[in-house]
Design a protein around this motif. Structure first.
Motif, PDB file in Angstrom:
ATOM      1  N   SER A 165      47.363  51.532  22.824  1.00 39.42           N
ATOM      2  CA  SER A 165      46.550  50.804  22.869  1.00 39.42           C
ATOM      3  C   SER A 165      46.221  50.359  24.372  1.00 39.42           C
ATOM      4  O   SER A 165      44.890  50.138  24.826  1.00 39.42           O
ATOM      5  N   LEU A 221      44.655  53.032  26.050  1.00 43.11           N
ATOM      6  CA  LEU A 221      43.031  53.085  25.964  1.00 43.11           C
ATOM      7  C   LEU A 221      42.248  51.858  26.915  1.00 43.11           C
ATOM      8  O   LEU A 221      41.259  52.307  27.554  1.00 43.11           O
ATOM      9  N   ALA A 255      40.798  50.296  20.608  1.00 40.20           N
ATOM     10  CA  ALA A 255      42.213  49.930  20.672  1.00 40.20           C
ATOM     11  C   ALA A 255      42.513  49.151  19.559  1.00 40.20           C
ATOM     12  O   ALA A 255      43.581  49.313  18.910  1.00 40.20           O
ATOM     13  N   ARG A 303      45.353  49.845  16.565  1.00 38.95           N
ATOM     14  CA  ARG A 303      46.330  48.693  16.332  1.00 38.95           C
ATOM     15  C   ARG A 303      46.136  48.663  14.823  1.00 38.95           C
ATOM     16  O   ARG A 303      47.433  48.431  14.189  1.00 38.95           O
TER      17      ARG A 303
END
Length: 271
Positions: free
Chosen positions: A113, A116, A133, A137
């Motif tokens: 994440s 990204l 992201a 997650r």
């Protein structure tokens, strides 16, 4: 070559941020760039970048052994993104010549994440990168919650056939196995990608063996005493989503978890 090096030296080094002409040197980097909306800014890729399909139309300027400097110059990149541990030596001449190089090296599942978001800043696609992201997650958290109390399944994750290699808990593949409740026979290896021999696998006698395809699994049928062979639990895995750390990785993890669920269901029926 002398003229080429001179021209490279004279190329201006552009600061990171909103790069317009990007060269990607690894498949996971290419996929991330396209996922955040920066695909149209990618002007060259390595020969293994085959996803998404649009990436296959781009010039191949590198492989795992080398980079074509002439093609790099012809493409006039303002940013090159490389896989640090595998390619830092290859791109060192480019760094010395003033071409901006950024590195990608996510090591934990949660690192993606942040990766990204960083790519979003580099390319001017921060909003879309944030959305991707957050989705990543969310999917990862959902999988963790679902399998946090899953019964362990003893397994061997065959990363490569010759030499015979696996992945430890220090890799994202090993972390994916753990997330699904897998108990990898190489989890505690001090090296990320340990080389082992067939005798080690026989001694550990895993309930499941995972490999990239059926031909890679065929060798284990020579040892019918293996629990994985006796129980017909030789499974293939989606290497594109498990071996490339990208926004698609949660889908690969979900598929791995479902395979281990089949083992748990078989146990319940047997009991």
């Amino acid at each position: 070559m002398t003229k080429l090096l001179l021209l490279l030296v004279l190329m201006p080094a552009l600061a990171y941020g909103e790069a317009k002409r990007i060269i990607s040197l690894a498949p996971h980097i290419t996929e991330i760039l396209f996922a955040i909306g920066a695909g149209e800014q990618v002007v060259g890729v390595d020969e293994a970048s085959d996803y998404p399909e649009a990436a296959t139309a781009l010039p191949d300027i590198a492989n795992y052994r080398s980079i074509n400097l002439e093609q790099v110059l012809a493409l006039e990149p303002d940013l090159i993104i490389a896989w640090q541990s595998a390619q830092s030596l290859q791109v060192a001449p480019l760094v010395q010549l003033g071409i901006p190089v950024a590195y990608s090296e996510p090591k934990q599942l949660d690192d993606l994440s942040d990766e990204l978001l960083r790519f979003g800043r580099l390319t001017g696609h921060e909003q879309q990168a944030q959305q991707v992201a957050e989705h990543y997650r969310h999917r990862l958290a959902a999988l963790r919650q679902r399998y946090q109390e899953a019964a362990p399944v003893r397994l061997f994750y065959q990363l490569n056939e010759v030499p015979l290699m696996s992945a430890s808990q220090h890799t994202w593949m090993g972390q994916a196995v753990s997330l699904c409740g897998g108990d990898s026979i190489t989890a505690d290896s001090p090296t990320p990608y340990p080389q082992i021999d067939a005798e080690f696998v026989l001694a550990q006698n895993p309930d499941v063996i995972l490999a990239r395809n059926l031909s890679a699994l065929q060798r284990w049928k020579d040892w019918p005493e293996l629990a994985a062979v006796q129980q017909n639990q030789l499974f293939t895995m989606d290497v594109d989503t498990l071996h490339r750390f990208t926004p698609r990785t949660p889908g690969g993890i979900a598929g791995l978890c479902q395979q281990l669920d089949l083992v748990r269901q078989h146990r319940q029926k047997a009991n």
